[in-house]
Design an enzyme around this catalytic site. Structure first.
Site, PDB file in Angstrom:
ATOM      1  N   ARG A 262       0.838  -1.197   0.000  1.00  0.00           N
ATOM      2  CA  ARG A 262       0.000   0.000   0.000  1.00  0.00           C
ATOM      3  C   ARG A 262       0.869   1.241   0.000  1.00  0.00           C
ATOM      4  O   ARG A 262       1.880   1.309   0.702  1.00  0.00           O
ATOM      5  CB  ARG A 262      -0.926   0.012   1.227  1.00  0.00           C
ATOM      6  CG  ARG A 262      -1.939  -1.122   1.200  1.00  0.00           C
ATOM      7  CD  ARG A 262      -2.911  -1.069   2.339  1.00  0.00           C
ATOM      8  NE  ARG A 262      -3.777  -2.248   2.343  1.00  0.00           N
ATOM      9  CZ  ARG A 262      -4.650  -2.533   3.302  1.00  0.00           C
ATOM     10  NH1 ARG A 262      -4.767  -1.732   4.345  1.00  0.00           N
ATOM     11  NH2 ARG A 262      -5.390  -3.623   3.218  1.00  0.00           N
ATOM     12  N   ARG A 277       2.441   1.079  10.363  1.00  0.00           N
ATOM     13  CA  ARG A 277       1.903   1.472   9.057  1.00  0.00           C
ATOM     14  C   ARG A 277       3.030   1.396   8.035  1.00  0.00           C
ATOM     15  O   ARG A 277       3.873   2.282   7.960  1.00  0.00           O
ATOM     16  CB  ARG A 277       1.309   2.880   9.131  1.00  0.00           C
ATOM     17  CG  ARG A 277       0.480   3.280   7.929  1.00  0.00           C
ATOM     18  CD  ARG A 277      -0.090   4.671   8.113  1.00  0.00           C
ATOM     19  NE  ARG A 277      -1.025   4.744   9.210  1.00  0.00           N
ATOM     20  CZ  ARG A 277      -2.314   4.425   9.144  1.00  0.00           C
ATOM     21  NH1 ARG A 277      -2.832   4.010   8.006  1.00  0.00           N
ATOM     22  NH2 ARG A 277      -3.085   4.525  10.205  1.00  0.00           N
ATOM     23  N   GLU A 349      -6.556  -0.673  15.452  1.00  0.00           N
ATOM     24  CA  GLU A 349      -7.154  -1.634  14.519  1.00  0.00           C
ATOM     25  C   GLU A 349      -6.170  -2.738  14.145  1.00  0.00           C
ATOM     26  O   GLU A 349      -5.019  -2.480  13.807  1.00  0.00           O
ATOM     27  CB  GLU A 349      -7.596  -0.910  13.254  1.00  0.00           C
ATOM     28  CG  GLU A 349      -8.191  -1.831  12.196  1.00  0.00           C
ATOM     29  CD  GLU A 349      -8.238  -1.198  10.820  1.00  0.00           C
ATOM     30  OE1 GLU A 349      -8.191  -1.950   9.833  1.00  0.00           O
ATOM     31  OE2 GLU A 349      -8.303   0.046  10.736  1.00  0.00           O
ATOM     32  N   SER A 352     -10.320  -5.727   9.950  1.00  0.00           N
ATOM     33  CA  SER A 352     -11.600  -5.210   9.483  1.00  0.00           C
ATOM     34  C   SER A 352     -12.329  -6.355   8.795  1.00  0.00           C
ATOM     35  O   SER A 352     -11.762  -7.010   7.925  1.00  0.00           O
ATOM     36  CB  SER A 352     -11.411  -4.055   8.495  1.00  0.00           C
ATOM     37  OG  SER A 352     -11.007  -2.888   9.145  1.00  0.00           O
ATOM     38  N   ARG A 391       0.924  -6.265  12.749  1.00  0.00           N
ATOM     39  CA  ARG A 391       0.245  -5.612  13.871  1.00  0.00           C
ATOM     40  C   ARG A 391       0.030  -6.594  15.022  1.00  0.00           C
ATOM     41  O   ARG A 391       0.064  -6.210  16.194  1.00  0.00           O
ATOM     42  CB  ARG A 391      -1.069  -4.997  13.414  1.00  0.00           C
ATOM     43  CG  ARG A 391      -0.869  -3.797  12.510  1.00  0.00           C
ATOM     44  CD  ARG A 391      -2.111  -2.949  12.359  1.00  0.00           C
ATOM     45  NE  ARG A 391      -1.803  -1.730  11.605  1.00  0.00           N
ATOM     46  CZ  ARG A 391      -2.585  -0.657  11.563  1.00  0.00           C
ATOM     47  NH1 ARG A 391      -3.721  -0.659  12.237  1.00  0.00           N
ATOM     48  NH2 ARG A 391      -2.232   0.408  10.870  1.00  0.00           N
TER      49      ARG A 391
END
Length: 430
Positions: A262, A277, A349, A352, A391
């Site tokens: 990403r 991130r 987070e 999801s 994560r």
């Protein structure tokens, strides 16, 4: 992608649903394009009928020796053919514009999700585990003495730039163990089909799951047109792209461990320290393909599968349902699972889990044949993290950190680490 017939039938309901996302009166532009396109198609069909009629009369005029009528009719046929070609070209252009517009408009939110502007308006629906009471001040993952030797940001920056990390030794092995543990749990206990997919895909696959045309800046494209996947949602969901399957084939439940890429466009200044991130990371992704009536129950089941990973690791977490302002563009409803990070003193987070309804299926033309007969119907697609591996590593080491700089590791991972139970203060598995 939206059903144009549903918009024609009830534009007010369509606009009301999108207004919850802050989008106003979207149906007017859609219906204007649709009406213009249909008018061109009707005009082309009318011109074709006139051309066919004139073509039949050409021979009759020739046969009776009426040269003037013969020439008039022949010119009329040529004129109609030119007119038909122009009308068809205009209709195709308007059809392409309509499809592009329908693809850019986000999914309609589920009626049951809360209204809101951002993550502050998300609603908690579950909380498991209590944050540990530390006898010392916990630090973030990259500051734990036992983790520092195996988490090298400087060398990664030399190799690739910012937002990359080089893992080695005990930390690299822990990362691998987490991915293996997640896969084994989803395959052996949850019955998902393990899948190894490409990480390079054709552009139409990115359109199929909604990363394109609107969010291309969030991903990377190669010079020969392939796209690097931002998540295995793209590859796993597109397995049914362009396919009409038997109802008995459903549900299909896949899981894959892949590299993900990403650009993190728009995230400048956010989470710049550590590996929270990154441009390149690993994720275990779940995708389900179901009948429409089964997707709500499947969404709950997928959420539970992700939560189970955290339960087994003994990590505190909470689950929230996203409000309309925080909901992803392609989804109707999303549950975010947020794990407790003591170094940040916050929930962050880690997964999801979303239901897209038939939004992706319409883009992919993915349908199923009802067992009772009748017209094929669009499938429903769902996707969810099961979990983000990096994560999860952060959560494991931050929650397991000790005052002497070592890290105690969850018991469920010990078999994946040759019986080792901790990372010592000098960075060794012990």
């Amino acid at each position: 992608m939206h059903d144009i017939r549903a918009i024609r039938d009830n534009p007010a309901a369509f606009d009301a649903a999108l207004s919850r996302r802050g989008i106003s009166a979207a149906s007017s532009e859609i219906l204007e394009l649709d009406e213009a396109r249909r008018a061109k198609i009707l005009a082309a069909e009318t011109a074709q009928a006139e051309a066919n009629k004139a073509a039949k009369e050409v021979g009759a005029a020739k046969g009776r020796g009426d040269e003037a009528e013969f020439e008039r009719l022949r010119a009329l046929v040529a004129e109609k053919k030119s007119q038909i070609a122009a009308l068809n070209d205009e209709a195709k252009a308007q059809d392409a514009a309509l499809n592009d517009l329908l693809m850019r408009i986000p999914n309609l939110p589920d009626e049951g999700i809360p209204d809101g502007e951002d993550e502050e308006d998300n609603v908690e629906i579950n909380r498991e585990g209590a944050p540990r009471n530390f006898s010392f001040t916990p630090v973030e993952h990259y500051d734990i003495p036992g983790i520092r030797p195996g988490m090298d940001f400087e060398t990664a920056a030399k190799l690739s730039g910012s937002r990359f990390v080089l893992l080695s030794g005990a930390v690299a092995r822990l990362h691998r163990a987490l991915a293996q543990f997640m896969l084994d749990t989803h395959v052996d206990e949850h019955g998902l089909t393990e899948t190894i997919t490409p990480v390079l895909v054709r552009e139409e696959m990115m359109y199929g799951t909604g990363q394109l045309p609107k969010f291309g800046e969030d991903s990377y494209q190669t010079t020969n047109g392939w796209w690097l996947i931002p998540t295995a949602e793209v590859t796993l969901t597109n397995i049914v792209n362009g396919v009409t399957i038997e109802e008995s084939y459903l549900p299909r439940r896949y899981v894959a461990h892949t590299q993900c890429f990403r650009s993190e466009a728009g995230s400048a200044g956010r989470d710049t320290s550590g590996m929270l991130r990154q441009h390149q990371f690993e994720k275990v992704e779940m995708v389900s393909v179901t009948k429409p009536e089964d997707s709500a129950a499947e969404h709950l089941a997928m959420t539970k599968r992700a939560e189970t990973i955290l339960d087994k690791l003994g990590l505190p977490y909470r689950t929230v349902v996203l409000c309309t302002g925080d909901l992803g563009a392609g989804m109707r409803k999303t549950h975010d699972i947020e794990v407790w990070l003591p170094g940040q003193n916050a929930y962050r987070e880690i997964a999801s889990i979303s239901v897209a309804g038939d939004y992706q299926a319409r883009r992919m033309n993915a349908r199923f044949k009802p067992a009772a007969g009748g017209k094929p119907e669009y499938v429903h697609t769902l996707n969810g993290s099961g979990l983000a591996v990096g994560r999860c590593l952060i959560a494991v080491v931050e929650n397991g950190q000790q005052e002497d700089g070592s890290v105690d590791l969850p018991a469920v991972l010990h078999p994946y680490l040759a019986g080792k139970t901790r990372i010592s203060a000098d960075g060794q598995l012990a």
